[in-house]
Design an enzyme around this catalytic site. Structure first.
Site, mmCIF file in Angstrom:
data_model
loop_
_atom_site.group_PDB
_atom_site.id
_atom_site.type_symbol
_atom_site.label_atom_id
_atom_site.label_comp_id
_atom_site.label_asym_id
_atom_site.label_seq_id
_atom_site.Cartn_x
_atom_site.Cartn_y
_atom_site.Cartn_z
ATOM 1 N N SER A 95 -26.224 -15.422 -46.741
ATOM 2 C CA SER A 95 -24.936 -15.681 -46.145
ATOM 3 C C SER A 95 -24.922 -16.859 -45.167
ATOM 4 O O SER A 95 -23.859 -17.390 -44.855
ATOM 5 C CB SER A 95 -24.461 -14.435 -45.392
ATOM 6 O OG SER A 95 -25.305 -14.171 -44.293
ATOM 7 N N SER A 113 -30.503 -13.525 -45.973
ATOM 8 C CA SER A 113 -29.469 -14.508 -45.612
ATOM 9 C C SER A 113 -29.967 -15.758 -44.916
ATOM 10 O O SER A 113 -29.200 -16.705 -44.732
ATOM 11 C CB SER A 113 -28.403 -13.850 -44.735
ATOM 12 O OG SER A 113 -27.556 -13.063 -45.522
ATOM 13 N N LYS A 172 -24.966 -20.154 -36.459
ATOM 14 C CA LYS A 172 -24.156 -19.429 -37.445
ATOM 15 C C LYS A 172 -22.982 -18.770 -36.724
ATOM 16 O O LYS A 172 -23.137 -18.305 -35.590
ATOM 17 C CB LYS A 172 -25.039 -18.384 -38.128
ATOM 18 C CG LYS A 172 -24.368 -17.605 -39.258
ATOM 19 C CD LYS A 172 -25.371 -16.642 -39.898
ATOM 20 C CE LYS A 172 -24.768 -15.842 -41.039
ATOM 21 N NZ LYS A 172 -25.756 -14.940 -41.660
#
Lengths: 96, 476
Positions: free
Chosen positions: B152, B176, B77
């Site tokens: 997210s 997330s 990420k």
């Protein structure tokens, strides 16, 4: 809870953010709605409850406080938006 | 036709029998990444470097010197630092920023010969539940391109689902990892707070954030967790507790005591079909010999408000470092020091980030601190204590991961409160620090997937992974 315009201005100053007229109206509405939403917490009886600050049940382990040169000056300056060979540069601070 | 792998075991098998090489595996992923650019899962692909690394690892394999993740291709990420690589938290404010060091998790994965193939799109500073808050555009759900992938960590979930890598790392502050795992029909694990080092994770809310894996199966999650977890002198909130060999316990067949909350299931926002499927699943578990009982948990409505007070407060403090001076974006309109701060921050941050900084600054400001911040910290203690009491009687708390299946792109972005309620089932584990996993167990009649979530006792990833393994094997 309605947040007034002046409060939005004050909070923005603290947060080092600025909003134009239109954005300020929208953030004022958002902030009011968000506060209404979180005001629900007042329904919970927290008399004699200690605030929870540390998530771990164990004591945090601290490393020895030893001086270490982890990055060079050049590395520290590498991502600066403006710099010279030795320093970060900012726009002029003192007005003549 | 290149082979698509859905488990590390299959990759290891083919490497062992020389059916493939790390270089071939990386080439196949690069090809698939190229073919799936429209999903917008990656912000940057480290193509040449991944190929070079693959070559080195192939040589190590021949010499029998390879680490235990040799052949595993991982995406990270875009809020996890990798030395000399860009990292932006999907924000314009970190424009062109290159990290000076690698996150502890990255170092540990590389030390075992994992290959990092790129950095994935996410909501800006991990704030969002649909990946629509990225400064670099939306990510599309590979199952249905008109739907959001969740957030997210949307890019990481999509990268695993679309076979653009074998494993991806995400971060989970309020769901997330688990919510996008549910929306993309894969496994997503949020470890216990303190199990995995946060050193090198760009901070959103420091007492909530944890790094965790997205995988196709439990064995891969267990292996990655063994490598990543454990004490780190660079993170004093990282626990000194020994890391169990999770992989060795996956076939422990046990019957467990499980509870679910009436308030979760009776919640108005829960999709009727998911509710019915959930109750049918409870019956299946009972038929398999597990004890499943309902519990009253009268705090459901307080979870998201507590979460928003505390995370925005922590975010307003953590994001104070973006000043337009030391790194990242500086506004060309800055004329003095004050306007350097004001304009760089106002132009560099997106709307949702600014909204949260404002709320966080408000709840921490003089006169409101006790009414909001301290109050929420007290409610957090009640939530933690009550949840631990429940888990002294049960092994797991079971719930849906999300109240519904993936929603349409653009549908909820205008209503922050509605978006916040997306996280109603997931924030609980972050507020209490408990380990929690989303399992890809279901398909809705609308054709979309959704997951069920299991939350375990603190630092009991062993049981969480073992039971999850059992459930997924029964499904197949």
């Amino acid at each position: 809870m309605a947040v007034d315009k002046l409060t939005v201005k004050k909070i923005a100053t603290l947060a080092k953010l600025e909003f134009n007229e239109e954005q300020a109206v929208s953030i004022q509405q958002d902030l009011s709605r968000m506060l209404d939403f979180v005001n629900k917490l007042n329904e919970v009886d927290t008399e004699d409850v200690e605030p929870l600050v540390y998530m771990l049940n164990e004591r945090p382990t601290l490393r020895k406080d030893e001086p270490l040169q982890e990055i060079s000056q050049q590395e520290a300056l590498k991502n600066a938006p403006d710099k010279d060979t030795d320093f970060f540069k900012v726009p002029k601070v003192i007005k003549r | 036709m290149e082979k698509i792998y859905s488990s590390f075991e299959a990759i290891q098998q083919d490497l062992k029998t020389q059916q493939t090489t790390c270089q071939l595996i990386v080439k196949a992923y690069l090809h698939r990444i190229d073919e799936n650019k429209h999903l917008n899962a990656f912000l940057e692909v480290f193509a040449d470097e991944a190929l070079e690394k693959a070559k080195q690892i192939d040589a190590k394999i021949t010499q029998n010197k390879a680490g235990k993740l040799a052949g595993m291709v991982i995406a990270i990420k875009d809020n996890i630092c990798y030395k000399d690589h860009k990292v932006s938290a999907s924000s314009k404010i970190l424009d062109n920023f290159e990290s000076l060091f690698s996150a502890t998790v990255v170092e540990r994965l590389l030390a075992e010969d994992a290959i990092i193939i790129g950095r994935t799109n996410c909501d800006e500073f991990a704030m969002g539940s649909s990946n629509e808050n990225s400064a670099f555009g939306n990510v599309l759900n590979p199952i249905d391109n008109s739907k959001v992938p969740g957030g997210s960590s949307g890019g990481s979930a999509v990268a695993v689902k679309a076979n653009l890598c074998l494993v991806a790392l995400g971060s989970d502050t309020g769901g997330s990892i688990r919510q996008p795992a549910s929306f993309c029909d894969i496994v997503g694990l949020k470890p216990t707070y303190g199990r995995v080092s946060r050193n090198g994770l760009i901070a959103y809310a420091s007492s909530f954030d944890q790094i965790g894996p997205f995988t196709n199966n439990i064995a891969d999650a267990a292996l990655v967790m063994e490598v990543m977890s454990g004490a780190d002198k660079m993170d004093s909130t990282c626990s000194a507790q020994e890391v169990p060999q999770y992989s060795n316990h996956l076939n422990d067949k046990k019957t467990y005591k499980i509870t679910y909350f009436n308030s979760c299931i009776e919640n108005d926002g829960l999709d009727a079909e998911i509710k019915a499927q959930f109750m049918a699943f409870v019956e299946e578990l009972r038929a398999a010999g597990h004890t499943v009982e309902a519990t009253d948990f009268p705090y459901l409505d307080y979870l998201v408000p507590t979460y928003y007070v505390l995370t925005t407060a922590e975010a307003s403090s953590n994001l104070a470092r973006y000043d337009g001076v030391h790194f990242g974006y500086r506004s060309p309109n800055a004329v003095d020091l004050e306007s350097t701060y004001l304009k760089s921050r106002s132009e560099g941050f997106g709307d949702e980030v600014k909204r949260r900084i404002m709320l966080g600054t408000y709840v921490l400001s003089s006169g409101f601190y006790d009414a909001y911040y301290t109050k929420a910290q007290k409610v957090r203690r009640i939530l933690k204590t009550k949840t631990e009491e429940i888990l002294s009687d049960y092994d797991f708390i079971l719930s849906p991961t999300s109240p519904h299946t993936p929603f349409d792109l653009g549908k909820q972005i205008d209503d922050p409160i509605k978006m916040y309620l997306e996280d109603i089932y997931t924030v609980h584990a972050n507020l209490t620090g408990l380990p929690s996993i989303s399992l890809p167990l279901n398909k809705h009649s609308n054709g979309l997937p959704y997951g069920f979530q299991l939350t375990a006792k603190s630092f009991n990833e062993t049981a969480l992974l073992a039971f999850s393994h059992q459930l997924l094997q029964n499904k197949n």
